[in-house]
Every structure is written in structure tokens, then in C-alpha cells.
Motif scaffolding. Structure first.
Motif, short mmCIF file in Angstrom:
data_model
loop_
_atom_site.label_atom_id
_atom_site.label_comp_id
_atom_site.label_asym_id
_atom_site.label_seq_id
_atom_site.Cartn_x
_atom_site.Cartn_y
_atom_site.Cartn_z
N ALA A 174 -59.68 102.62 11.97
CA ALA A 174 -58.26 102.43 11.63
C ALA A 174 -57.99 101.00 11.20
CB ALA A 174 -57.39 102.79 12.83
N CYS A 175 -56.92 100.83 10.45
CA CYS A 175 -56.54 99.48 10.01
C CYS A 175 -55.01 99.36 10.10
CB CYS A 175 -57.01 99.21 8.59
SG CYS A 175 -56.43 100.43 7.38
N GLY A 176 -54.53 98.14 10.10
CA GLY A 176 -53.10 97.89 10.21
C GLY A 176 -52.77 97.11 11.47
N GLU A 177 -51.57 96.58 11.50
CA GLU A 177 -51.16 95.72 12.62
C GLU A 177 -50.95 96.51 13.91
OE1 GLU A 177 -47.65 93.75 11.34
OE2 GLU A 177 -48.66 92.52 9.84
N GLU A 178 -50.69 97.81 13.79
CA GLU A 178 -50.37 98.60 14.98
C GLU A 178 -51.61 99.08 15.74
OE1 GLU A 178 -50.35 101.60 11.55
OE2 GLU A 178 -49.90 99.48 11.89
N VAL A 179 -52.81 98.86 15.20
CA VAL A 179 -54.04 99.38 15.83
C VAL A 179 -54.20 98.81 17.24
CG1 VAL A 179 -56.56 99.44 15.73
CG2 VAL A 179 -55.22 99.76 13.64
N LEU A 180 -54.04 97.50 17.38
CA LEU A 180 -54.21 96.85 18.69
C LEU A 180 -53.18 97.36 19.69
CD1 LEU A 180 -55.90 94.77 20.21
CD2 LEU A 180 -54.25 93.02 19.52
N VAL A 181 -51.93 97.53 19.23
CA VAL A 181 -50.86 98.02 20.10
C VAL A 181 -51.16 99.44 20.58
CG1 VAL A 181 -48.39 98.57 20.24
CG2 VAL A 181 -49.14 96.55 18.96
N VAL A 182 -51.59 100.31 19.64
CA VAL A 182 -51.92 101.69 19.98
C VAL A 182 -53.11 101.75 20.94
CG1 VAL A 182 -52.81 103.88 19.06
CG2 VAL A 182 -50.94 102.71 17.90
N ALA A 183 -54.11 100.93 20.67
CA ALA A 183 -55.31 100.90 21.53
C ALA A 183 -54.94 100.52 22.96
CB ALA A 183 -56.33 99.92 20.97
N LYS A 184 -54.12 99.48 23.09
CA LYS A 184 -53.70 99.04 24.43
C LYS A 184 -52.80 100.08 25.09
CE LYS A 184 -54.15 94.03 23.83
NZ LYS A 184 -53.46 92.73 23.81
N GLY A 185 -51.90 100.69 24.30
CA GLY A 185 -50.98 101.69 24.83
C GLY A 185 -51.71 102.92 25.33
N VAL A 186 -52.65 103.44 24.51
CA VAL A 186 -53.43 104.62 24.90
C VAL A 186 -54.28 104.32 26.13
CG1 VAL A 186 -55.35 106.12 24.19
CG2 VAL A 186 -53.46 105.71 22.62
N GLY A 187 -54.91 103.15 26.13
CA GLY A 187 -55.73 102.75 27.27
C GLY A 187 -54.91 102.65 28.54
N LEU A 188 -53.71 102.07 28.43
CA LEU A 188 -52.84 101.91 29.60
C LEU A 188 -52.38 103.27 30.14
CD1 LEU A 188 -51.39 99.81 31.39
CD2 LEU A 188 -49.44 99.96 29.82
N VAL A 189 -51.99 104.17 29.25
CA VAL A 189 -51.53 105.51 29.66
C VAL A 189 -52.64 106.26 30.38
CG1 VAL A 189 -50.83 107.77 28.79
CG2 VAL A 189 -49.71 105.73 27.93
N CYS A 190 -53.85 106.23 29.80
CA CYS A 190 -54.99 106.95 30.41
C CYS A 190 -55.38 106.35 31.76
CB CYS A 190 -56.19 106.93 29.46
SG CYS A 190 -55.94 107.87 27.94
N ILE A 191 -55.44 105.03 31.82
CA ILE A 191 -55.82 104.36 33.08
C ILE A 191 -54.78 104.61 34.16
CG2 ILE A 191 -56.13 102.10 34.18
CD1 ILE A 191 -57.51 101.21 31.56
N MET A 192 -53.50 104.55 33.79
CA MET A 192 -52.42 104.78 34.77
C MET A 192 -52.48 106.21 35.31
SD MET A 192 -50.64 102.05 35.33
CE MET A 192 -49.09 102.61 35.98
N ALA A 193 -52.75 107.18 34.43
CA ALA A 193 -52.83 108.59 34.87
C ALA A 193 -54.02 108.80 35.82
CB ALA A 193 -52.96 109.51 33.65
N LEU A 194 -55.19 108.28 35.44
CA LEU A 194 -56.37 108.43 36.28
C LEU A 194 -56.25 107.66 37.58
CD1 LEU A 194 -59.22 108.25 33.59
CD2 LEU A 194 -58.48 110.25 34.87
#
Length: 304
Positions: A174-194
Motif C-alpha cells: 500500500a501507499c499513501g499517507e494513511e498507511v501508517l495510521v491504518v497499520a497502527k489502528g488495525v494493530g491496536l484494535v487486534c491487540i486490545m481484543a486479544l
């Protein structure tokens, strides 16, 4: 790309993974058939166990058949929508499995800490509601992760350095400015759930251990603990693999490492789970022996 970096091992890996996949399917189907056929196992605890078996079957079906086909094929391509579907189903069933393990921990907590109120607090109807909530929660997690990833713009080379559509290798495309935000957001959601599941399980077992230690007789303590043995063993395997995968240091070759580590939670863990539940659960083991005897009695009535 999958396992194309090991061209001479493709056939051996195919046979190994095929055998493990078939054993996973047969093991989980055997658990479900045993619980269904034995009325003594028609309890919330075994309802949850059946739900776990269903989630494991569907999780492996979402990943392994495609992986096996790719091991024998020279055309390892996947359509955009097929990739999104695979990610949705793998995350949905994966998180459903985690939520169901948490529900099983709560079930053991009620059974040991409130044995006289167990039938009221944990009825079959209540158990079915908890199973439904686990499936709904898993589906929401799958939808959130898949929507977030596939709303990104992909402009890199069209090569996924993994054997299924997983988040880390897709983020590399993926490319674009939002990649880092999405990566951190997805990681945070998954880690919080687990992490939430893990803490709830830890809390359940803290109360369970405290209740077992209060039992005056050694015989009573020895009877209480084995009811949790299979669940505890699966939890150790489940979260042990998760810690190794997600807490390992990230290096320049992490994508290749993630591909190899992916075998643990897509092939090895579902393979071990029915073995653990079958061998570590006394009631289930006895019921399986009874079902085997009935089966052979039907097949060979002259020998009975």
C-alpha cells in the motif's frame, strides 16, 4: 509468493500440510459427532467445545485449501475480492476462536466457583447466546480489519510475500499517507481484543485457583482441576504462539519470517487443538470410546 522460496520442498510440504489438514478436519468432526451422539455431553461446556471445533474447521478452510493448491501450482495468483474475502473469513473465525476460549474460561469459573448455581447461571440457552455473541464479535473484527486494509491504495508490486492474504504483507504493497495510521489502528484494535480476552481468562482462573485452594480435601482439589486441564493446555498453546509471533523483534527479513511463523497459527495450532481436547478431557475420552464401541457393534454385530 508463499513457499516458492523453497522449490525443492514444495511436494513434501504439500503432503505434510495435507495430512495435518485432514487430521484437523477429522479430529474436530469426531469431537462434534461425539458430543452430538452422547446425551450426557449436552451441556454448555461441550456446546462451547463444538463451537470451537466449528470455528477451527472454518478457519482452516479459509486458508489451507488455497495454500495447498498454490504448493502444486505455478500460477499463484488471487483475485482482489478473493483476497479480501480470505482476510475477512480468516480474521472472523480467528477472533471467534479467541472469544470462545474466553467464554469457556467463564464457564469453568461458574462451574467451580458457583457449582450449586451453575444450571441457572449457565443454561444451554445462555450458552447459545454467548456462542452467538462470540460469532458476532468475530465477524465485526473481521469486517473492521478487512475494510480498513482494503480501503488503502495499492501501488506496490503485486506480490504478497505470504501464503495467504495477511495484514503485514498487504501493508507493504500500500501507499499513501494513511498507511501508517491504518497499520497502527488495525494493530491496536487486534491487540486490545486479544489482550482483553487474555485478561478476562486470567481473571477467571485467578478466581478458580482461589476456589480450588479453599477446598479442604485433596481429593476434592484433584477432581476440580482436571475439568480445566484441556482448556488451560489449549490456552497455553494459543497465547504461546501469539506471543512468539507478535512480540518477536522485527528485522529486515521479517516478512519471510512471518511466512514461516504463519504455519504455527494456521496449520499447527488447529492440528494440536482437537488432540489436546480429546486426550486431556476425561468425559470426552470416555464418550469417544463408547461411540467407537457402538460403531463397531453396528458394523460387526456377529462379534458382539
Amino acid at each position: 509468493v508463499g513457499f516458492s522460496v523453497f522449490p525443492h520442498l514444495q511436494l513434501m510440504l504439500f503432503l505434510l500440510f495435507l495430512l495435518m489438514y485432514l487430521f484437523t478436519l477429522l479430529g474436530n468432526l469426531l469431537i462434534m459427532a461425539t458430543v452430538w451422539s452422547q446425551r450426557s455431553l449436552h451441556t454448555p461446556m461441550y456446546l462451547f467445545l463444538c463451537a470451537v471445533s466449528v470455528s477451527e474447521i472454518l478457519y482452516t478452510v479459509a486458508i489451507i485449501p488455497r495454500m495447498l493448491a498454490d504448493l502444486l501450482s505455478t500460477q499463484r495468483s488471487i483475485a482482489f475480492l478473493a483476497c479480501a474475502s480470505q482476510m475477512f473469513f480468516s480474521f472472523s473465525f480467528g477472533f471467534t476462536h479467541s472469544f470462545l476460549l474466553t467464554v469457556m474460561g467463564y464457564d469453568r469459573y461458574v462451574a467451580i466457583c458457583y457449582p450449586l448455581h451453575y444450571n441457572v447461571l449457565m443454561s444451554l440457552r445462555g450458552g447459545a447466546c454467548l456462542v452467538g455473541c462470540s460469532w458476532a464479535g468475530g465477524s465485526v473484527m473481521g469486517l473492521v480489519v478487512t475494510t480498513a486494509i482494503f480501503h488503502l491504495t495499492f501501488c506496490g508490486p503485486s506480490e504478497i510475500h505470504h501464503f495467504f492474504c495477511h495484514v503485514p504483507p498487504l501493508l507493504k504493497l500500500a501507499c499513501g499517507e494513511e498507511v501508517l495510521v491504518v497499520a497502527k489502528g488495525v494493530g491496536l484494535v487486534c491487540i486490545m481484543a486479544l489482550l482483553g480476552c487474555f485478561l478476562l481468562i486470567l481473571l477467571s482462573y485467578a478466581f478458580i485457583v482461589a476456589a480450588i485452594l479453599k477446598i479442604p480435601s485433596a481429593e476434592g482439589r484433584n477432581k476440580a482441576f482436571p475439568t480445566c486441564a484441556s482448556h488451560l493446555t489449549v490456552l497455553v498453546v494459543h497465547y504461546g504462539f501469539a506471543c512468539v509471533i507478535y512480540l518477536k523483534p522485527k528485522g529486515p527479513q521479517s516478512l519471510e519470517g512471518d511466512t514461516l511463523m504463519g504455519i504455527t497459527y494456521t496449520v499447527l495450532m488447529p492440528f494440536l487443538s482437537p488432540i489436546i481436547f480429546s486426550l486431556r478431557n476425561k468425559e470426552l475420552k470416555v464418550a469417544m470410546v463408547a461411540m467407537k464401541r457402538t460403531f463397531f457393534a453396528i458394523l460387526f454385530p456377529q462379534n458382539c
